[in-house]
Design a protein around this motif. Structure first.
Motif, mmCIF file in Angstrom:
data_model
loop_
_atom_site.group_PDB
_atom_site.id
_atom_site.type_symbol
_atom_site.label_atom_id
_atom_site.label_comp_id
_atom_site.label_asym_id
_atom_site.label_seq_id
_atom_site.Cartn_x
_atom_site.Cartn_y
_atom_site.Cartn_z
ATOM 1 N N SER A 52 -11.092 -40.717 3.629
ATOM 2 C CA SER A 52 -11.584 -40.264 2.326
ATOM 3 C C SER A 52 -12.637 -39.176 2.433
ATOM 4 C CB SER A 52 -12.156 -41.452 1.544
ATOM 5 O OG SER A 52 -13.272 -42.010 2.223
ATOM 6 N N ARG A 53 -13.246 -39.019 3.614
ATOM 7 C CA ARG A 53 -14.310 -38.023 3.787
ATOM 8 C C ARG A 53 -13.764 -36.859 4.611
ATOM 9 N NH1 ARG A 53 -15.903 -43.183 4.572
ATOM 10 N NH2 ARG A 53 -17.450 -43.988 3.091
ATOM 11 N N PHE A 54 -13.617 -35.720 3.977
ATOM 12 C CA PHE A 54 -13.084 -34.554 4.682
ATOM 13 C C PHE A 54 -13.713 -33.287 4.121
ATOM 14 C CE2 PHE A 54 -10.318 -35.315 1.068
ATOM 15 C CZ PHE A 54 -10.119 -34.058 0.530
ATOM 16 N N GLU A 55 -13.750 -32.262 4.966
ATOM 17 C CA GLU A 55 -14.267 -30.965 4.528
ATOM 18 C C GLU A 55 -13.325 -29.875 5.015
ATOM 19 O OE1 GLU A 55 -17.669 -30.102 7.838
ATOM 20 O OE2 GLU A 55 -17.984 -31.856 6.549
ATOM 21 N N PRO A 56 -12.858 -29.008 4.141
ATOM 22 C CA PRO A 56 -11.998 -27.899 4.562
ATOM 23 C C PRO A 56 -12.751 -26.927 5.468
ATOM 24 C CG PRO A 56 -11.783 -28.300 2.206
ATOM 25 C CD PRO A 56 -12.955 -29.107 2.675
ATOM 26 N N VAL A 57 -12.039 -26.450 6.484
ATOM 27 C CA VAL A 57 -12.533 -25.382 7.357
ATOM 28 C C VAL A 57 -11.738 -24.136 6.983
ATOM 29 C CG1 VAL A 57 -12.835 -24.605 9.728
ATOM 30 C CG2 VAL A 57 -13.064 -27.045 9.164
ATOM 31 N N MET A 58 -12.440 -23.054 6.625
ATOM 32 C CA MET A 58 -11.804 -21.931 5.968
ATOM 33 C C MET A 58 -11.455 -20.784 6.911
ATOM 34 S SD MET A 58 -11.999 -23.469 3.088
ATOM 35 C CE MET A 58 -11.265 -22.213 2.023
ATOM 36 N N ASN A 59 -10.345 -20.107 6.593
ATOM 37 C CA ASN A 59 -10.023 -18.814 7.193
ATOM 38 C C ASN A 59 -10.823 -17.726 6.490
ATOM 39 O OD1 ASN A 59 -7.890 -19.519 9.114
ATOM 40 N ND2 ASN A 59 -6.663 -20.047 7.312
ATOM 41 N N ALA A 60 -10.842 -16.544 7.086
ATOM 42 C CA ALA A 60 -11.572 -15.418 6.502
ATOM 43 C C ALA A 60 -11.007 -15.023 5.144
ATOM 44 C CB ALA A 60 -11.551 -14.220 7.451
ATOM 45 N N ASP A 61 -9.715 -15.260 4.905
ATOM 46 C CA ASP A 61 -9.105 -14.875 3.633
ATOM 47 C C ASP A 61 -9.275 -15.929 2.546
ATOM 48 O OD1 ASP A 61 -7.391 -16.879 4.407
ATOM 49 O OD2 ASP A 61 -5.581 -15.649 4.436
ATOM 50 N N GLY A 62 -10.029 -16.989 2.818
ATOM 51 C CA GLY A 62 -10.273 -18.015 1.812
ATOM 52 C C GLY A 62 -9.274 -19.152 1.815
ATOM 53 N N SER A 63 -8.283 -19.106 2.704
ATOM 54 C CA SER A 63 -7.352 -20.227 2.832
ATOM 55 C C SER A 63 -7.948 -21.279 3.768
ATOM 56 C CB SER A 63 -5.996 -19.745 3.354
ATOM 57 O OG SER A 63 -6.139 -19.175 4.643
ATOM 58 N N ILE A 64 -7.349 -22.457 3.759
ATOM 59 C CA ILE A 64 -7.845 -23.569 4.575
ATOM 60 C C ILE A 64 -7.136 -23.564 5.921
ATOM 61 C CG2 ILE A 64 -8.040 -26.074 4.743
ATOM 62 C CD1 ILE A 64 -8.157 -26.174 1.686
ATOM 63 N N ARG A 65 -7.896 -23.460 6.996
ATOM 64 C CA ARG A 65 -7.350 -23.451 8.351
ATOM 65 C C ARG A 65 -7.117 -24.865 8.884
ATOM 66 N NH1 ARG A 65 -11.226 -20.925 10.574
ATOM 67 N NH2 ARG A 65 -12.317 -22.581 11.688
ATOM 68 N N SER A 66 -8.006 -25.784 8.473
ATOM 69 C CA SER A 66 -7.920 -27.165 8.926
ATOM 70 C C SER A 66 -8.780 -28.025 8.011
ATOM 71 C CB SER A 66 -8.391 -27.304 10.377
ATOM 72 O OG SER A 66 -9.753 -26.928 10.499
ATOM 73 N N LEU A 67 -8.637 -29.331 8.148
ATOM 74 C CA LEU A 67 -9.533 -30.270 7.498
ATOM 75 C C LEU A 67 -10.310 -31.005 8.574
ATOM 76 C CD1 LEU A 67 -7.430 -31.942 4.644
ATOM 77 C CD2 LEU A 67 -9.028 -30.022 4.472
ATOM 78 N N ARG A 68 -11.605 -31.041 8.401
ATOM 79 C CA ARG A 68 -12.458 -31.800 9.307
ATOM 80 C C ARG A 68 -12.702 -33.180 8.684
ATOM 81 N NH1 ARG A 68 -16.620 -28.513 9.621
ATOM 82 N NH2 ARG A 68 -15.858 -27.452 11.499
ATOM 83 N N PHE A 69 -12.100 -34.195 9.268
ATOM 84 C CA PHE A 69 -12.298 -35.556 8.786
ATOM 85 C C PHE A 69 -13.568 -36.119 9.409
ATOM 86 C CE2 PHE A 69 -7.823 -34.892 7.939
ATOM 87 C CZ PHE A 69 -7.681 -35.456 6.674
#
Length: 282
Positions: free
Chosen positions: A226-243
Motif C-alpha cells: 500500500s505504500r509506494f512512491e513513483p520514480v520519474m523519468n525526465a519526461d514526467g512518466s513513471i520509470r518505476s515504483l518504489r515500494f
C-alpha cells in the motif's frame, strides 16, 4: 542497487523547531506497549468529494510534561485540496491515537514523554504526479517508537488520489510484484550477511529467519504494497515504483525501513488500463 534500507537513529528524546518543525521521538524507556506501523486503513483514501470543504494545513508543535507533538506539512500540498485533506486526516488520526494513550495515564507522568513526530515531505511534484511522504514515529511507551510510514499519491490531471488497489485492481496480478520484491529483498539479505561476515554456522539460521519475515511481509496481497512512491523519468512518466516497507514488515526493527524499486516493464502489464499511459520504461 534496487533495494535500500534506512537504519533507525538511536532511540532518544529530541525536539527540533526548524523550517519543518521536525520532532525526533524514538525513546529508550522500560514501559511497554509499542506496536508496528498502523494498519492499512490509515492509508490515503480515494478521491475526496468535490463538495468537501478544503482544509488548512498548519504546522503544529505542542510540548507538555506528558507528551510532545510535532507535525509539519509541505506548502505545495495546499495546492491540491484532496491531497491536503488526506494528509490532515492522517495526522489527526495519529494525534487521536497518541492522546488516547495520554488519557490512559490518568494524569500520571510517564517516565519519558509520549510523543508524535510527523514530518510530511513532497517527494515528487510534476503536472501529472504529486507524491507526499511521511516517515514519522509515535512513542507511547516501550523500548522504541512505532514507525508511522505512509505515501500519498495525487494525480492532478485525473483529480484523484491513487491507492494500490486502484493501480492494480486484480488480486492475482500482485503475485508478479510480490515475486520481484521478494527476490530483491532476499538478495539484499544475503549481501548484508556477507558484509557483516556472518560465520557459516550462523548464516543458515539468519537466512531462514530473514526469508520467513520477507515471505510474510511480501505475500501477494494489496495491503502489503500500500505504500509506494513513483520514480520519474525526465519526461514526467513513471520509470518505476518504489515500494516502502516500514520497520518490522520484512525485517527486524533494527534493520530499519526497506524499499524496493519495481520497474515499469514489470508493472505496466499489471496496472489498470487508465493508468498505463503514466508508465514508461527506459
Amino acid at each position: 542497487m534496487p533495494v535500500s534500507s534506512i537504519r533507525p537513529h538511536p532511540l532518544q528524546a529530541a525536539l527540533v523547531l526548524a523550517l519543518g518543525l521536525l520532532v525526533g521521538c524514538n525513546r529508550d524507556a522500560p514501559q511497554s506497549g509499542p506496536g508496528v506501523n498502523p494498519p492499512a486503513q490509515a492509508a490515503p483514501a480515494a478521491a475526496q468529494p468535490e463538495t468537501e470543504q478544503p482544509v488548512t494545513l498548519k504546522d503544529s508543535i505542542e510540548t507538555t510534561p506528558a507528551y510532545i507533538i510535532g507535525i509539519s506539512y509541505p506548502q505545495a500540498a495546499s495546492k491540491y485540496p484532496p491531497l491536503a485533506r488526506a494528509l490532515h486526516d492522517y495526522a489527526e488520526a495519529s494525534r487521536a491515537r497518541l492522546m488516547q494513550a495520554v488519557d490512559g495515564l490518568h494524569g500520571a507522568k510517564p517516565e519519558a514523554p509520549f510523543d508524535l513526530s510527523l514530518p510530511f515531505t513532497t517527494l515528487v511534484e510534476t503536472p501529472r504526479v504529486v507524491v507526499v511522504g511521511v516517515d514519522g514515529t509515535s512513542y507511547t511507551g516501550g523500548e522504541h517508537g512505532t514507525p508511522l510510514v505512509e505515501r500519498f499519491v495525487w494525480l492532478p490531471q485525473m483529480q484523484q488520489m491513487l491507492a494500490a488497489e486502484q493501480l492494480i485492481p486484480q488480486a492475482r496480478d500482485w503475485k508478479p510484484v510480490s515475486d520481484y520484491v521478494r527476490d530483491q529483498l532476499m538478495t539484499q539479505l544475503s549481501q548484508q550477511l556477507d558484509e557483516d561476515e556472518v560465520p557459516p554456522e550462523q548464516r543458515a539460521p539468519k537466512m531462514r529467519r530473514g526469508s520467513a519475515a520477507i515471505s510474510a511481509g511480501t505475500a501477494p496481497e494489496v495491503r502489503n504494497f500500500s505504500r509506494f512512491e513513483p520514480v520519474m523519468n525526465a519526461d514526467g512518466s513513471i520509470r518505476s515504483l518504489r515500494f516502502v516497507f516500514p520497520p518490522q514488515q520484512v525485517a527486524p526493527y533494527e534493520a530499519g525501513q526497506q524499499t524496493v524499486e519495481v520497474p515499469a516493464s514489470v508493472l505496466r502489464p499489471l496496472v489498470a488500463q487508465e493508468y498505463r499511459e503514466l508508465f514508461r520504461g527506459e
